[in-house]
Scaffold this active site. Structure first.
Site, mmCIF file in Angstrom:
data_model
loop_
_atom_site.group_PDB
_atom_site.id
_atom_site.type_symbol
_atom_site.label_atom_id
_atom_site.label_comp_id
_atom_site.label_asym_id
_atom_site.label_seq_id
_atom_site.Cartn_x
_atom_site.Cartn_y
_atom_site.Cartn_z
ATOM 1 N N GLY A 189 0.813 -1.220 0.000
ATOM 2 C CA GLY A 189 0.000 0.000 0.000
ATOM 3 C C GLY A 189 0.842 1.264 0.000
ATOM 4 O O GLY A 189 0.555 2.229 -0.709
ATOM 5 N N CYS A 190 1.915 1.242 0.771
ATOM 6 C CA CYS A 190 2.779 2.420 0.871
ATOM 7 C C CYS A 190 3.521 2.670 -0.434
ATOM 8 O O CYS A 190 3.736 3.814 -0.830
ATOM 9 C CB CYS A 190 3.752 2.259 2.033
ATOM 10 S SG CYS A 190 2.883 2.104 3.615
ATOM 11 N N THR A 191 3.884 1.597 -1.125
ATOM 12 C CA THR A 191 4.548 1.731 -2.418
ATOM 13 C C THR A 191 3.569 2.289 -3.447
ATOM 14 O O THR A 191 3.920 3.186 -4.225
ATOM 15 C CB THR A 191 5.134 0.380 -2.873
ATOM 16 O OG1 THR A 191 6.104 -0.035 -1.902
ATOM 17 C CG2 THR A 191 5.779 0.485 -4.238
#
Length: 154
Positions: A44-46
């Protein structure tokens, strides 16, 4: 509960991915997008970081040019790897002591698979040139988020 729109953005000084300190108030006079995320190089952060990367030229050209800052409790070294791997053109802030994350009200108890733990509640703060929170995106879903932030900034 996170800091709300209309409140002054709490000031902080944190190390950047280059190891140099950055003080939020030094960016007065500019729009700032401060997006908080849980962990470097996770799915998700990527997704979120790469969407900000892909829209970065728009954030630098629009009616309200904005400085984009990512913040997480990861280390400077972790940020350096994450930034290099995905060619991120914006600054990442290392809040290993969670001071800014706590001040902004987004270091929270979370639960997953029946276990509770402390972590970052994915949140984005849009800060106006006067240093006031103009908009808060709470419990952000990564996909499409950068576009939503861009729509607020213009």
């Amino acid at each position: 509960m996170p800091i709300a729109a209309g409140q002054p953005a709490p000031d902080f000084t944190l190390p950047t991915d280059s190891g140099e300190p950055l003080t939020l108030s030094s960016l007065r006079g500019q729009w700032v997008v401060l997006y908080a995320y849980p962990k470097d190089d996770t799915s998700g952060c990527t997704t979120e970081a790469c969407e900000f990367r892909d829209l970065f030229p728009k954030f630098r050209k629009g009616k309200h040019q904005a400085v984009v800052l990512g913040i997480s409790p990861d280390s400077v070294k972790s940020h350096q790897k994450f930034k290099a791997k995905y060619e991120l053109p914006f600054t990442l802030l290392a809040d290993e002591d969670k001071v800014a994350l706590q001040t902004y009200g987004i270091w929270k108890e979370k639960s997953m698979y029946g276990r509770t733990y402390m972590g970052v509640e994915r949140t984005t703060f849009v800060i106006n040139p006067e240093g006031v929170i103009a908009h808060v995106f709470e419990k952000v879903k990564p996909a499409g988020h950068a576009e939503a932030v861009m729509a607020v900034i213009g």
